[in-house]
Design a protein around this motif. Structure first.
Motif, mmCIF file in Angstrom:
data_model
loop_
_atom_site.group_PDB
_atom_site.id
_atom_site.type_symbol
_atom_site.label_atom_id
_atom_site.label_comp_id
_atom_site.label_asym_id
_atom_site.label_seq_id
_atom_site.Cartn_x
_atom_site.Cartn_y
_atom_site.Cartn_z
ATOM 1 N N GLY A 229 0.852 -1.111 0.101
ATOM 2 C CA GLY A 229 0.090 -0.092 0.113
ATOM 3 C C GLY A 229 1.004 1.302 -0.014
ATOM 4 O O GLY A 229 1.783 1.122 0.689
ATOM 5 N N SER A 230 0.591 2.147 -0.872
ATOM 6 C CA SER A 230 1.186 3.530 -0.870
ATOM 7 C C SER A 230 0.576 4.812 -1.027
ATOM 8 O O SER A 230 -0.397 4.577 -1.556
ATOM 9 N N GLY A 231 1.305 5.742 -0.840
ATOM 10 C CA GLY A 231 0.737 7.137 -1.267
ATOM 11 C C GLY A 231 1.839 8.252 -1.447
ATOM 12 O O GLY A 231 2.955 7.889 -0.566
ATOM 13 N N LEU A 232 1.859 8.953 -2.355
ATOM 14 C CA LEU A 232 2.644 9.884 -2.516
ATOM 15 C C LEU A 232 2.438 11.322 -1.340
ATOM 16 O O LEU A 232 1.496 11.961 -1.495
ATOM 17 N N ALA A 233 3.422 11.677 -0.762
ATOM 18 C CA ALA A 233 3.257 12.612 0.246
ATOM 19 C C ALA A 233 4.261 13.825 -0.271
ATOM 20 O O ALA A 233 5.524 13.644 -0.664
ATOM 21 N N ARG A 234 3.791 14.967 0.106
ATOM 22 C CA ARG A 234 4.620 16.199 -0.224
ATOM 23 C C ARG A 234 4.626 17.010 1.339
ATOM 24 O O ARG A 234 3.518 17.485 1.682
ATOM 25 N N LEU A 235 5.850 16.853 1.501
ATOM 26 C CA LEU A 235 5.809 17.382 3.141
ATOM 27 C C LEU A 235 6.733 18.931 3.119
ATOM 28 O O LEU A 235 7.621 18.981 2.480
ATOM 29 N N ASN A 240 13.711 21.781 13.679
ATOM 30 C CA ASN A 240 14.104 20.437 14.583
ATOM 31 C C ASN A 240 13.655 19.233 14.321
ATOM 32 O O ASN A 240 12.857 18.564 14.973
ATOM 33 N N GLY A 241 13.876 19.101 13.027
ATOM 34 C CA GLY A 241 13.409 17.405 12.735
ATOM 35 C C GLY A 241 11.925 17.268 12.798
ATOM 36 O O GLY A 241 11.357 16.140 12.788
ATOM 37 N N THR A 242 11.193 18.153 12.141
ATOM 38 C CA THR A 242 9.752 18.151 12.029
ATOM 39 C C THR A 242 9.455 18.368 10.635
ATOM 40 O O THR A 242 10.086 19.126 9.895
ATOM 41 N N ALA A 243 8.024 17.654 10.219
ATOM 42 C CA ALA A 243 7.512 18.193 8.809
ATOM 43 C C ALA A 243 6.276 17.638 8.718
ATOM 44 O O ALA A 243 5.914 16.983 9.667
ATOM 45 N N GLU A 244 5.556 18.224 7.730
ATOM 46 C CA GLU A 244 3.966 18.004 7.746
ATOM 47 C C GLU A 244 3.531 18.103 6.291
ATOM 48 O O GLU A 244 4.043 19.061 5.638
ATOM 49 N N GLY A 245 2.679 17.558 5.788
ATOM 50 C CA GLY A 245 1.989 17.558 4.699
ATOM 51 C C GLY A 245 1.121 16.542 4.251
ATOM 52 O O GLY A 245 0.807 15.650 5.025
ATOM 53 N N ARG A 246 0.411 16.658 3.114
ATOM 54 C CA ARG A 246 -0.705 15.722 2.694
ATOM 55 C C ARG A 246 -0.133 14.792 1.789
ATOM 56 O O ARG A 246 0.772 15.127 0.848
ATOM 57 N N PHE A 372 -5.802 12.741 3.722
ATOM 58 C CA PHE A 372 -4.691 12.116 4.820
ATOM 59 C C PHE A 372 -3.306 12.951 5.101
ATOM 60 O O PHE A 372 -2.854 13.315 3.942
ATOM 61 N N THR A 373 -3.238 13.154 6.290
ATOM 62 C CA THR A 373 -2.035 14.005 6.746
ATOM 63 C C THR A 373 -0.753 13.265 7.136
ATOM 64 O O THR A 373 -1.198 12.522 8.079
ATOM 65 N N LEU A 374 0.295 13.463 6.760
ATOM 66 C CA LEU A 374 1.526 12.854 7.462
ATOM 67 C C LEU A 374 2.309 13.816 8.480
ATOM 68 O O LEU A 374 2.661 15.086 7.797
ATOM 69 N N THR A 375 2.323 13.532 9.678
ATOM 70 C CA THR A 375 3.133 14.500 10.418
ATOM 71 C C THR A 375 4.241 13.915 11.053
ATOM 72 O O THR A 375 4.186 12.785 11.482
#
Length: 412
Positions: A229-235, A240-246, A372-375
């Motif tokens: 299972g997969s998804g393309l994320a843009r962060l 300080n080692g953080t990122a977020e994106g959909r 969906f959001t990746l944090t």
């Protein structure tokens, strides 16, 4: 930046490909069109394998211009298709005389996806980009044409692929910084970068990538795993080692980075024979065949691998096996074939977790992957469904790979 004077046939095919990708909405800017129509893909794919499925299973037939005729071969090179260039980590089209078995381990990604990702990355003039996974070098060359070779660094894990890409990129007239090494470690010496783009998938975002992209910069990567299972994320990278994106729209998948690949499923028979319980399955084998349900299954059971088996002409059984926890779930068709039963054993009820994730998504109206959001934080990485009271799932814990020897090539 280099201008090429290719033969008229290849040049016309590049223009035709650009027209098709523009009409499909994948190619959206003049700058990337100029790159696409200038870079000769045939230099990067001098030969490839064609897939054929038959009674003997999947076989791969080498496709070379001398054997097929240059015109017909170029038509295939400039089709919007992924072209397999390596099997089993070291078999190339020129190494064999006829169809062979094997598993693809390197390829030239279909140009439509390459261009779409470069458009999604959206680097501005003067931006510095780190590419993870040089592959054939085609996407590297496109970026060199658009941004200038001095602004592009690319890392390739496979030594044979790295050597071939280096030759092709140099032959095409570009001089990026090329590294043979582990892309999951990134490039500490050359950073920080404005953008990072990965042409392999990862189970979790490597911390090195976060350190090596400037705050406000972009990471574009496919998040995948052992169920595929997969998804393309843009962060967008923070401090300080953080990122977020959909996650972005569309069905995007890449071969998983080799250090993130699943361990071999050797002897799992004892695991399947352990005490278990059985119930009717509310979601069955369609989970393995549907894009977002499989993405959800991957999130809910990140340690599981998928497997299908059949004994003595009997029905196909579909398994999710988590060797690390000693857990499994097996889907078996009912006697009247009207549905499936699921048998689960081990400390984790894998199918319960998978069904709960799919239920939550369906309750939310079955939204697209863009919901969906990746944090990413220094302590964990989570994917959440952005609905009121939406659930979240934790990605696998990062395990740093052993540091490997690398070679920098300044092809200038």
């Amino acid at each position: 930046m280099t201008d090429h004077a290719p033969d008229d046939r290849a040049a016309r095919l590049r223009e035709r490909l650009a027209d098709r990708l523009e009409n499909a909405g994948l190619l959206r800017s003049a700058a990337w069109r100029a790159a696409l129509t200038a870079v000769p893909r045939e230099v990067f794919v001098p030969a490839f394998f064609r897939r054929g499925d038959g009674p003997r299973g999947t076989l791969w037939t080498p496709a070379l211009p001398d054997a097929e005729g240059t015109d017909a071969w170029l038509e295939d090179v400039y089709a919007d298709e992924t072209l397999v260039t390596q099997l089993d980590g070291g078999v190339h089209p020129g190494d064999v005389d006829g169809p062979v078995g094997g598993e693809p381990t390197s390829s030239s990604t279909l140009p439509g996806l390459v261009v779409r990702m470069l458009e999604d990355l959206a680097p501005k003039d003067g931006a510095r980009v780190l590419e993870i996974g040089t592959g054939t070098g085609y996407s590297t060359a496109l970026m060199c044409h658009r941004l200038g070779s001095d602004h592009v660094t690319s890392i390739e894990y496979d030594p044979a692929a790295a050597a071939r890409a280096r030759t092709a990129i140099t032959s095409a007239g570009y001089t990026p910084r090329l590294i043979h090494g582990d892309g999951l470690l990134g490039d500490e010496e050359g950073g920080p970068y404005d953008h990072l783009i990965a042409t392999c998938s990862v189970r979790t975002i490597p911390p090195a990538w976060l350190r090596q992209v400037t705050p406000g910069g972009t990471i574009l990567t496919t998040v995948s795993g052992w169920l595929s299972g997969s998804g393309l994320a843009r962060l967008t990278v923070g401090e300080n080692g953080t990122a977020e994106g959909r996650f972005l729209p569309g069905m995007v998948s890449f071969m998983i980075a080799r250090p993130h690949a699943a361990p071999a499923l050797d002897d799992y028979s004892d695991l399947l024979r352990q005490p278990s319980d059985e119930r009717p399955a509310r979601h069955d084998r369609e989970v393995f065949q549907s894009w977002i349900p499989l993405f959800l299954a991957q999130l809910a059971a990140p340690g599981a691998q998928g497997l299908s088996t059949r004994a003595d002409g009997g029905p196909w059984l579909y398994h999710a096996i988590d060797v690390s926890s000693g857990s499994f779930a097996t889907l078996t068709p009912t006697s009247d074939e009207s549905g499936f039963l699921v048998r689960q054993g081990g400390p984790h009820r894998l199918w319960d977790d998978i069904e709960a994730a799919i239920d939550a998504w369906e309750t939310a109206g079955s939204p697209p992957q863009t919901a969906f959001t990746l944090t990413v934080t220094p302590t964990e990485q989570t994917v959440r469904l952005d609905t009121p009271d939406g659930p979240s799932w934790t990605l696998p814990t990062w395990l740093p790979p052993a540091r490997r020897t690398r070679t920098d090539t300044l092809a200038r």
